[in-house]
Design a protein around this motif. Structure first.
Motif, PDB file in Angstrom:
ATOM      1  N   HIS A   1       1.145  -0.940  -0.012  1.00  0.00           N
ATOM      2  CA  HIS A   1      -0.367  -0.344   0.063  1.00  0.00           C
ATOM      3  C   HIS A   1       0.997   1.381   0.126  1.00  0.00           C
ATOM      4  CE1 HIS A   1      -3.559   2.094   0.678  1.00  0.00           C
ATOM      5  NE2 HIS A   1      -2.814   3.374   1.906  1.00  0.00           N
ATOM      6  N   GLU A   2       1.704   1.371   0.802  1.00  0.00           N
ATOM      7  CA  GLU A   2       3.113   2.256   0.860  1.00  0.00           C
ATOM      8  C   GLU A   2       3.654   2.718  -1.117  1.00  0.00           C
ATOM      9  OE1 GLU A   2       6.514   3.922   4.337  1.00  0.00           O
ATOM     10  OE2 GLU A   2       6.710   1.747   2.957  1.00  0.00           O
ATOM     11  N   ILE A   3       3.897   1.336  -0.959  1.00  0.00           N
ATOM     12  CA  ILE A   3       5.038   1.503  -2.599  1.00  0.00           C
ATOM     13  C   ILE A   3       3.634   2.233  -3.538  1.00  0.00           C
ATOM     14  CG2 ILE A   3       4.808   0.240  -4.691  1.00  0.00           C
ATOM     15  CD1 ILE A   3       6.411  -1.452  -2.068  1.00  0.00           C
ATOM     16  N   VAL A   4       2.002   1.512  -3.338  1.00  0.00           N
ATOM     17  CA  VAL A   4       1.084   1.966  -4.236  1.00  0.00           C
ATOM     18  C   VAL A   4       0.872   3.555  -4.544  1.00  0.00           C
ATOM     19  CG1 VAL A   4      -0.680   2.044  -5.329  1.00  0.00           C
ATOM     20  CG2 VAL A   4       0.543  -0.231  -4.920  1.00  0.00           C
ATOM     21  N   THR A   5       0.543   3.818  -2.692  1.00  0.00           N
ATOM     22  CA  THR A   5       0.299   4.861  -2.343  1.00  0.00           C
ATOM     23  C   THR A   5       1.816   6.504  -3.239  1.00  0.00           C
ATOM     24  OG1 THR A   5      -0.964   4.100  -1.152  1.00  0.00           O
ATOM     25  CG2 THR A   5      -0.592   6.645  -0.369  1.00  0.00           C
TER      26      THR A   5
ATOM     27  N   ASP B   1       5.657  -1.218 -14.858  1.00  0.00           N
ATOM     28  CA  ASP B   1       4.408  -0.841 -15.785  1.00  0.00           C
ATOM     29  C   ASP B   1       2.901  -1.387 -14.903  1.00  0.00           C
ATOM     30  OD1 ASP B   1       4.780  -0.083 -18.062  1.00  0.00           O
ATOM     31  OD2 ASP B   1       4.020  -1.919 -19.837  1.00  0.00           O
ATOM     32  N   LYS B   2       3.061  -1.740 -14.118  1.00  0.00           N
ATOM     33  CA  LYS B   2       1.603  -2.802 -13.167  1.00  0.00           C
ATOM     34  C   LYS B   2       1.636  -2.094 -11.895  1.00  0.00           C
ATOM     35  CE  LYS B   2      -1.410  -5.763 -10.985  1.00  0.00           C
ATOM     36  NZ  LYS B   2      -2.458  -5.275 -11.484  1.00  0.00           N
ATOM     37  N   LEU B   3       3.018  -1.444 -11.469  1.00  0.00           N
ATOM     38  CA  LEU B   3       2.508  -0.052 -10.448  1.00  0.00           C
ATOM     39  C   LEU B   3       1.798   1.298 -10.648  1.00  0.00           C
ATOM     40  CD1 LEU B   3       4.064   1.030  -8.114  1.00  0.00           C
ATOM     41  CD2 LEU B   3       5.954   1.238  -9.153  1.00  0.00           C
ATOM     42  N   VAL B   4       2.573   1.572 -12.755  1.00  0.00           N
ATOM     43  CA  VAL B   4       2.331   2.371 -12.381  1.00  0.00           C
ATOM     44  C   VAL B   4       0.809   2.371 -12.923  1.00  0.00           C
ATOM     45  CG1 VAL B   4       1.964   3.821 -14.691  1.00  0.00           C
ATOM     46  CG2 VAL B   4       4.620   3.206 -13.987  1.00  0.00           C
ATOM     47  N   ALA B   5       0.214   1.576 -13.296  1.00  0.00           N
ATOM     48  CA  ALA B   5      -1.553   1.043 -13.771  1.00  0.00           C
ATOM     49  C   ALA B   5      -2.232   0.924 -11.794  1.00  0.00           C
ATOM     50  CB  ALA B   5      -1.210  -0.230 -14.234  1.00  0.00           C
ATOM     51  N   GLU B   6      -1.399   0.995 -11.058  1.00  0.00           N
ATOM     52  CA  GLU B   6      -2.304   1.029  -9.687  1.00  0.00           C
ATOM     53  C   GLU B   6      -2.060   1.903  -9.298  1.00  0.00           C
ATOM     54  OE1 GLU B   6      -1.138  -2.443  -6.998  1.00  0.00           O
ATOM     55  OE2 GLU B   6      -1.036  -4.489  -8.522  1.00  0.00           O
ATOM     56  N   ALA B   7      -0.801   2.829  -9.084  1.00  0.00           N
ATOM     57  CA  ALA B   7      -1.146   4.184  -8.893  1.00  0.00           C
ATOM     58  C   ALA B   7      -1.882   5.208  -9.793  1.00  0.00           C
ATOM     59  CB  ALA B   7       0.977   4.537  -9.347  1.00  0.00           C
ATOM     60  N   PHE B   8      -2.129   4.976 -11.092  1.00  0.00           N
ATOM     61  CA  PHE B   8      -3.476   5.684 -11.506  1.00  0.00           C
ATOM     62  C   PHE B   8      -4.632   5.457 -10.997  1.00  0.00           C
ATOM     63  CE2 PHE B   8      -6.686   5.384 -14.716  1.00  0.00           C
ATOM     64  CZ  PHE B   8      -6.828   6.146 -14.602  1.00  0.00           C
ATOM     65  N   THR B   9      -5.454   4.578 -10.608  1.00  0.00           N
ATOM     66  CA  THR B   9      -6.109   3.455  -9.715  1.00  0.00           C
ATOM     67  C   THR B   9      -6.306   3.914  -8.631  1.00  0.00           C
ATOM     68  OG1 THR B   9      -6.829   1.588 -11.419  1.00  0.00           O
ATOM     69  CG2 THR B   9      -7.472   1.809  -9.025  1.00  0.00           C
ATOM     70  N   SER B  10      -4.915   4.602  -8.206  1.00  0.00           N
ATOM     71  CA  SER B  10      -5.341   4.549  -6.899  1.00  0.00           C
ATOM     72  C   SER B  10      -5.355   6.007  -6.833  1.00  0.00           C
ATOM     73  CB  SER B  10      -3.856   4.383  -5.625  1.00  0.00           C
ATOM     74  OG  SER B  10      -3.773   5.161  -4.608  1.00  0.00           O
TER      75      SER B  10
END
Length: 237
Positions: free
Chosen positions: A19-23, A61-70
């Motif tokens: 969660h910390e990484i995505v945020t 790319d997965k991190l970028v996508a999840e960051a966008f959604t977050s």
């Protein structure tokens, strides 16, 4: 659990760390652009090794996508909280909460209790400068999604979610007779297109677009919902 001695560091659970990484990535994407999200950059922000970030997200790319959604999900929850469905019902057009009629008298920008109040608050918030960063994020994501399939899936999912969120409020307003609309889903799509259309100029010619485009999305919504001009403007004061 913590290590002993000075400079001790809290050991986080995998869920907390992810969660910390995505945020953190979402914050970078929102303020600087999705292209700036890299495993190394996120690691630097968190003060950890990039290998730790890579453990949770082997593909950037997965991190970028999840960051966008977050980032966009947090923004949506702040702009237009999910409309509660009635007990025993499902679907997007059954979301009028008990007592929603009272909200028609609430034009303010605080907690909107009814459909009309909720949309007044929504349009007041998206017309402010605070919405500019998320407008840039959407523009950025739509461009990159042409080349990044994972991101594209997230963009489409969020587009549909934003439409459904608006649709549910519109449907609730139809039930309370605040709005006149035969197809809440179609109205929601057109309203979101109007919002996105005006936001498309966020990176260019701001001084030229500000005046002519002020209130365009709100005016489209008023037409779609059978409201008089200015009905979705927040009351002064």
């Amino acid at each position: 659990m913590t290590s002993r001695g000075p400079g001790k560091r809290v050991r986080k659970t995998p869920v907390e760390r992810r969660h910390e990484i995505v945020t953190t990535a979402a914050r970078i994407g929102l303020t600087e652009g999705l292209e700036c999200i890299t495993l190394r950059r996120v690691a630097e922000e968190l003060g950890v090794q990039s290998g730790l970030v890579g453990h949770y997200f082997p593909a950037a790319d997965k991190l970028v996508a999840e960051a966008f959604t977050s980032a966009t999900m947090a923004e949506l929850d702040g702009l237009l909280p999910e409309w509660p469905a009635r007990p025993g019902t499902t679907g997007a057009q059954d979301g009028a909460e008990d007592g929603a009629q009272d909200g028609a008298e609430d034009p303010g920008g605080g907690a909107a209790r009814g459909p009309l109040g909720a949309l007044r608050r929504f349009f007041g918030l998206i017309s402010s400068d605070d919405f500019d960063d998320v407008s840039r994020l959407w523009l950025n994501a739509r461009h990159l999604s042409r080349y990044r399939p994972v991101l594209r899936e997230h963009v489409v999912e969020q587009e549909l979610l934003w439409c459904r969120r608006i649709e549910r409020v519109v449907a609730a307003g139809v039930e309370t007779a605040d709005f006149r609309c035969g197809d809440p889903w179609a109205a929601a799509v057109r309203i979101l297109v109007a919002i996105d259309g005006t936001s498309a100029y966020i990176n260019t010619s701001e001084e030229h677009r500000a005046g002519p485009l002020t209130g365009v999305a709100r005016a489209v919504a008023e037409t779609e919902l059978g409201l008089p001009a200015g009905a979705l403007e927040a009351a002064a004061g």
